[in-house]
Write an enzyme that holds these catalytic residues in place. Sequence first.
Site, PDB file in Angstrom:
ATOM      1  N   ASP A 176       0.896  -1.154   0.042  1.00 30.91           N
ATOM      2  CA  ASP A 176       0.032   0.117   0.056  1.00 30.91           C
ATOM      3  C   ASP A 176       0.921   1.345   0.024  1.00 30.91           C
ATOM      4  OD1 ASP A 176      -2.697   0.928   0.445  1.00 30.91           O
ATOM      5  OD2 ASP A 176      -3.088  -0.950   1.222  1.00 30.91           O
TER       6      ASP A 176
ATOM      7  N   ASP B  50      -3.400   4.602  -2.187  1.00 33.92           N
ATOM      8  CA  ASP B  50      -4.332   5.011  -1.425  1.00 33.92           C
ATOM      9  C   ASP B  50      -4.786   6.536  -1.774  1.00 33.92           C
ATOM     10  OD1 ASP B  50      -5.967   4.543   1.147  1.00 33.92           O
ATOM     11  OD2 ASP B  50      -4.862   6.340   1.716  1.00 33.92           O
TER      12      ASP B  50
ATOM     13  N   GLU C 143      -6.447   3.879  -6.097  1.00 36.62           N
ATOM     14  CA  GLU C 143      -8.039   4.110  -5.353  1.00 36.62           C
ATOM     15  C   GLU C 143      -8.408   5.508  -5.886  1.00 36.62           C
ATOM     16  OE1 GLU C 143     -10.100   4.033  -0.946  1.00 36.62           O
ATOM     17  OE2 GLU C 143      -8.024   5.140  -1.330  1.00 36.62           O
TER      18      GLU C 143
ATOM     19  N   HIS D 244     -10.907  -3.679   2.157  1.00 39.75           N
ATOM     20  CA  HIS D 244     -10.581  -3.604   3.492  1.00 39.75           C
ATOM     21  C   HIS D 244     -11.602  -2.414   4.142  1.00 39.75           C
ATOM     22  CE1 HIS D 244      -7.969  -0.795   1.424  1.00 39.75           C
ATOM     23  NE2 HIS D 244      -8.268  -0.003   2.560  1.00 39.75           N
ATOM     24  N   ASP D 245     -12.393  -1.743   3.067  1.00 42.97           N
ATOM     25  CA  ASP D 245     -13.213  -0.521   3.441  1.00 42.97           C
ATOM     26  C   ASP D 245     -14.632  -0.871   2.997  1.00 42.97           C
ATOM     27  OD1 ASP D 245     -11.186   1.137   4.451  1.00 42.97           O
ATOM     28  OD2 ASP D 245     -10.874   2.105   2.359  1.00 42.97           O
TER      29      ASP D 245
END
Length: 578
Positions: free
Chosen positions: A111, A218, A277, A352-353
């Site tokens: 990440d 991210d 993202e 994960h979100d």
Amino acid sequence: MEMRFRNGDIQSARPPSWWKDVVVYQIWPASFKDSNGDGLGDLRGIISKLDYLKDLGVDVIWLSPMYDSPQDDMGYDISDYNKIYPPYGTMDDMDELIAGVHNRGMRIVLDLVVNHTSSEHWWFQESKKSRKGKYADFYMWRDAKIGKDGTREPPNNWGSVFGGSAWEWGEEREQYYLHIFATRQPDLNWESAEVRKEIHESALRFWFKKGVDGFRVDTCNIYSKDPELKDGEVTPRSAPFGDPQEGMVNGPMIHPIWQEIRQKVLNDFGDPLMVGELSLCTFEETMKYIGREPRELSMVFDFTYTMLGGIHEKPPHEVGSYPLPEAKKAMKKPQEYVVQPLAWASVFKENHDLPRSISRHGTNNPKFWEMAAKLLAMMTSTLSGTLFLYQGEEIGMTNIPETWSIDDCKDLSSINYWNKMEKEYPNDKEMMQKVWKGIVECSRDNARTPVQWSGEENAGFTTGKPWMRVNENYQTGLNVADQQKSQDSVWSFWKELLRLRKQHKEIFMEGSYHVHDLENKQTWTFEKRGKEGRKAWIVLNFSENESPVETRGKLALSNASNPGDRLQPFEGRIYFQE
């Protein structure tokens, strides 16, 4: 240089990128596998499961943040890009993990979290001391506004993603700093050449030299903020603060920032996987990141499908269901990237979100859980692009149950939302029940419960007390060990689908996507066409009722044991057309 193929598509003459024909598996370190009994997942736990991932059909591991961090936001608050969070392990463990992945013919991506750091990062510790010096401008500091009554006010009305103002007062500098996320996650100032240089070296080049094969990026389109910092619109989700989206998404410097990263770092390491993202972007805006040379990103995560019903747009208690035609339209957008010259797409429905896909896009009826989990697997694995699988998705893990309470939650955004609503609606049990149902529907905690490895205590995740409550349905066969024993399990079905996807990659990974009967609210039917003329016909019944089925070609796979003349509830089929 460009070349024209037989079908008229214009493509780059560069060699095919390795990241197009792979299956990526995301690991959330805290919840994957604990190796030492402290209740928290760790790097050695991941190492112990590499053979499992290889056997499943995984080509690339995406490791969510494992950097040193005070864990205000589960590692997305980094205090040192070049150290490992001690409870996860050491740098030697990380080196062993990278080598172990490569020795099995797989790759690894990390990440990249560079919109902000932790307030404990030494850059911020230096920056907050004074308005002068090397690190003074590393973060977004601004003078206060003076209100009508003479009191100090933040520079604008922006609200934080996690609630409250996006500005925090720094007493030493007597200025406010911006934090789009948590208070202890100050935003970096990407206008600074020194910031960009430090990020290039410590967050990117350091890890490429270690052998990583790319990054999931991210919040990749919010680094460049509106220089005038205009007030944002007050929306139902942001109230009483302004929504900062317009002032930070796709800002004026964002493409020069990414072009510089490509030129000064990425080009030195071949063609790494860089998946961004990217939220709240039109098709045309997205293409600026992935559809031109020099390419800024390999691909992006398009959230049009996963945000159906209002997730991340509405307050959780207002998020609702959605009609199936909306899902078909949403998925058409990322599929269009695949057929564009130079561009590429990702395929995913969990991370994960996000809530668990079986609970959000399938059914909460336990009678149809297995069929629906297989149906969603069939839908995802037949779509074009790079396939991303989230840990536990391969066994059909579900959302947390309504029988839990807010005390079982760890997600900062869910806890803050609960506290906000409890303050606004004191003693209103009916409203708080709606709020809790909304959290169960939308919370990030849904994806962060420990992976259910077996029917043993704590689902085989740890021999100690787990850092987060384990979903008790691991005791009913929803675990890896039990499913590996059955040829009819969700796990076995996923393994077969991944094999089929790679065997027919010209159709399932690279083929064009054509929806039939778009307005049908019960079934989702689409055709995939490969460049060599071969076709696949996929029919998916997203309901608890039987449905007529239009067959085309030879049946290759069904999630029903005895497919008949009609589709069973939540039955899906794949036909091949020669």
